[in-house]
Design a protein around this motif. Structure first.
Motif, PDB file in Angstrom:
ATOM      1  N   PRO A 269      45.510  46.592  37.078  1.00 43.51           N
ATOM      2  CA  PRO A 269      45.014  45.631  38.073  1.00 43.51           C
ATOM      3  C   PRO A 269      45.754  45.706  39.401  1.00 43.51           C
ATOM      4  CG  PRO A 269      46.259  44.515  36.345  1.00 43.51           C
ATOM      5  CD  PRO A 269      46.066  45.930  35.892  1.00 43.51           C
ATOM      6  N   GLN A 273      43.725  46.286  42.863  1.00 41.84           N
ATOM      7  CA  GLN A 273      43.668  45.328  43.962  1.00 41.84           C
ATOM      8  C   GLN A 273      43.466  46.025  45.302  1.00 41.84           C
ATOM      9  OE1 GLN A 273      47.072  42.756  44.256  1.00 41.84           O
ATOM     10  NE2 GLN A 273      46.113  41.407  45.773  1.00 41.84           N
ATOM     11  N   LYS A 286      37.254  36.675  46.118  1.00 40.28           N
ATOM     12  CA  LYS A 286      37.377  36.248  44.725  1.00 40.28           C
ATOM     13  C   LYS A 286      36.246  36.796  43.854  1.00 40.28           C
ATOM     14  CE  LYS A 286      39.731  31.937  45.940  1.00 40.28           C
ATOM     15  NZ  LYS A 286      39.694  30.448  45.833  1.00 40.28           N
ATOM     16  N   SER A 299      33.192  38.232  39.448  1.00 35.59           N
ATOM     17  CA  SER A 299      34.210  37.563  38.637  1.00 35.59           C
ATOM     18  C   SER A 299      33.561  36.924  37.417  1.00 35.59           C
ATOM     19  CB  SER A 299      34.935  36.491  39.453  1.00 35.59           C
ATOM     20  OG  SER A 299      34.026  35.493  39.878  1.00 35.59           O
ATOM     21  N   ASP A 303      34.154  43.285  31.564  1.00 38.60           N
ATOM     22  CA  ASP A 303      34.702  44.491  32.179  1.00 38.60           C
ATOM     23  C   ASP A 303      33.974  45.747  31.733  1.00 38.60           C
ATOM     24  OD1 ASP A 303      35.609  44.190  29.613  1.00 38.60           O
ATOM     25  OD2 ASP A 303      37.740  44.490  30.079  1.00 38.60           O
ATOM     26  N   ALA A 348      39.769  46.188  36.226  1.00 35.87           N
ATOM     27  CA  ALA A 348      40.910  45.436  35.679  1.00 35.87           C
ATOM     28  C   ALA A 348      41.359  44.354  36.659  1.00 35.87           C
ATOM     29  CB  ALA A 348      42.063  46.393  35.364  1.00 35.87           C
ATOM     30  N   TYR A 349      41.297  44.644  37.966  1.00 39.02           N
ATOM     31  CA  TYR A 349      41.662  43.633  38.963  1.00 39.02           C
ATOM     32  C   TYR A 349      40.608  42.525  39.013  1.00 39.02           C
ATOM     33  CZ  TYR A 349      42.502  41.233  43.320  1.00 39.02           C
ATOM     34  OH  TYR A 349      42.717  40.256  44.251  1.00 39.02           O
ATOM     35  N   LYS A 351      38.906  41.433  36.716  1.00 36.97           N
ATOM     36  CA  LYS A 351      39.094  40.590  35.527  1.00 36.97           C
ATOM     37  C   LYS A 351      40.136  39.497  35.770  1.00 36.97           C
ATOM     38  CE  LYS A 351      39.495  41.075  30.514  1.00 36.97           C
ATOM     39  NZ  LYS A 351      39.720  42.029  29.394  1.00 36.97           N
ATOM     40  N   THR A 352      41.030  39.700  36.736  1.00 37.71           N
ATOM     41  CA  THR A 352      42.077  38.701  37.023  1.00 37.71           C
ATOM     42  C   THR A 352      41.604  37.631  37.979  1.00 37.71           C
ATOM     43  OG1 THR A 352      43.014  39.887  38.932  1.00 37.71           O
ATOM     44  CG2 THR A 352      43.807  40.519  36.731  1.00 37.71           C
ATOM     45  N   LEU A 353      40.441  37.805  38.592  1.00 38.02           N
ATOM     46  CA  LEU A 353      39.970  36.865  39.606  1.00 38.02           C
ATOM     47  C   LEU A 353      39.552  35.549  38.968  1.00 38.02           C
ATOM     48  CD1 LEU A 353      37.867  39.311  41.812  1.00 38.02           C
ATOM     49  CD2 LEU A 353      40.171  38.436  42.266  1.00 38.02           C
TER      50      LEU A 353
END
Length: 450
Positions: A269, A273, A286, A299, A303, A348-349, A351-353
């Motif tokens: 991630p 980014q 976002k 978001s 994934d 992967a990034y 997924k963090t949002l």
């Protein structure tokens, strides 16, 4: 008399239809011409019986029709006639069964020089596995199946590390080389069938069934599931491409091994980014989406689905239709991701949002939409969170305007028409359940309540 005439006409029409009909077997493309011979024997035996029985019935209707003054003769038993009927029936059944049993014995007796290929069936897709350079397939088990290990392979088995995995309904095979098909089902009963090869076999969870054949001509041939396996059974399609040995070797070398997939499933991630910076111009910082720029919300989406869509854009599978301008716009942006590692990093990034609920833009009748959604729930789940096992993405809390456009594109054939878009082709069929724009609005308004 009318019934007798109808029976005679039925027999004549049936025989003419059989010999004059343009619909018959596809040209055979394997070594199993004996299957056709066996079916021909069955046609002749059942055809002769069909003609004889119906013409005899017509004769009896005419010969023994009611006439004034005639009295019927009652004969409860006729052992001579019964013996004749039993004997003739036995000969006919033996004539049909004997060739079939002989062919079946050969069908499951695999030559020693046959190469092995595993077929994995699931609702509602096909995938394949080849042994690596060691010539052996590694161990696998149903309880090991996951998003990162869809074949359920044992990561501790060194034999399986070089196995070649084909996560695609399209299978390539070399011409004039015998192949043993090992059949495994993930969920329910399926049946792997290729009509042009005259082969089919049931796939039962917990079992490994098999058969063998030799492709005899190059080309593309349909793979069908001929066992009723659920809602989208009719759309469970695949393809076998028979190549020259040289072309087959090139294709096989391009497929990943199990060892390679183990390392490829992990995204970074932090690296993603920086890659996502370009995406924010349309999809937002976002990943919340922007309707004015035709950019859906990212978001919260699965994934595995985002990876597949980005790969499809890069390969031109999505955006190939000139009428799908927003998808065509995505192709150059997706191409900025240099390789699969970059794709997985950016996903992967994403997924963090944080989760952001999009504003509603489609208004319908959610009560009626609930009824319509029953068909959709077979793949996308009762709460529309998506199901990886059925290749169905999340729908709840996603951009409704985007889903409305995609459903329209599926219905109009704008999306799902590319020959490599097997999942899109399934949705083209399923989307036709929604007859008009009102149906689409109703089902999307119901999804919003989930």
């Amino acid at each position: 008399m009318l019934i007798a005439i109808a029976l005679i006409v039925l027999v004549v029409a049936t025989v003419l239809f059989h010999f004059l009909s343009p619909w018959y077997f596809t040209p055979i493309a394997s070594n199993w011409d004996t299957v056709d011979a066996t079916v021909d024997v069955t046609f002749w035996v059942t055809g002769v019986v069909f003609v004889a029985v119906n013409l005899f019935l017509a004769y009896c209707i005419i010969r023994y029709r009611h006439r004034k003054g005639n009295k019927a003769h009652y004969e409860p038993e006729n052992k001579k006639l019964e013996w004749w009927l039993t004997g003739i029936t036995s000969v006919g059944i033996a004539a049909m069964l004997a060739p079939g049993l002989s062919v079946w014995a050969k069908f499951v007796t695999v030559p020693e020089d046959a190469a092995a290929v595993e077929v994995l069936g699931q609702q509602w897709a096909w995938s394949y596995r080849f042994p690596g350079k060691d010539g052996e397939l590694g161990a696998s088990h149903a309880h090991l199946i996951s998003v990162d290990n869809p074949f359920g392979m044992d990561p501790n088995d060194p034999v399986g590390q070089d196995d070649v995995l084909v996560s695609n309904p399209q299978l390539h095979l070399p011409i004039d080389k015998p192949v043993k098909m090992l059949l495994r089902a993930k969920d329910v009963n399926h049946q792997f069938a290729v009509p042009q090869f005259r082969v089919k076999m049931d796939m039962v969870p917990g079992m490994v069934t098999h058969f063998w054949f030799t492709p005899t001509r190059t080309g593309e041939f349909d793979v069908l599931c001929e066992q009723l396996c659920g809602m989208a059974h009719f759309a469970m399609r695949g393809r076998v491409v028979v190549n020259t040995q040289e072309d087959f070797d090139k294709w096989l070398d391009a497929q990943p091994t199990f060892e390679q997939t183990l390392t490829a499933t992990k995204g970074d991630p932090v690296a993603g980014q920086a890659l996502f910076a370009t995406c924010t111009a349309c999809h937002g910082a976002k990943g919340e989406g922007n309707r004015e720029l035709n950019a859906p919300k990212l978001s919260g989406q699965a994934d595995w689905y985002l990876v597949r869509q980005l790969q499809s854009f890069k390969a031109g599978v999505r955006g190939s239709n000139d009428q799908d301008a927003p998808a065509k716009q995505m192709i150059p942006f997706a191409s900025m991701l240099a390789d699969d590692a970059a794709v997985r990093n950016v996903v992967a990034y994403i997924k963090t949002l944080p989760e952001v609920r999009p504003a509603a833009s489609v208004v319908g009748d959610p009560v009626r939409g609930k009824e319509l959604y029953e068909t959709c729930s077979a793949c996308h789940g009762d709460t529309a969170k998506g199901i990886w096992a059925t290749n169905a993405p999340r729908l709840s809390n996603m951009s409704d305007w985007y889903m409305a456009r995609q459903l329209q594109h599926f219905r109009d054939g704008i999306r799902g028409g590319h020959p490599q878009d097997f999942h899109g082709a399934q949705m083209r069929s399923m989307a036709k359940v929604l007859a008009d724009d009102q149906d689409v609005a109703d089902v999307l308004d119901y999804i919003r309540t989930l």
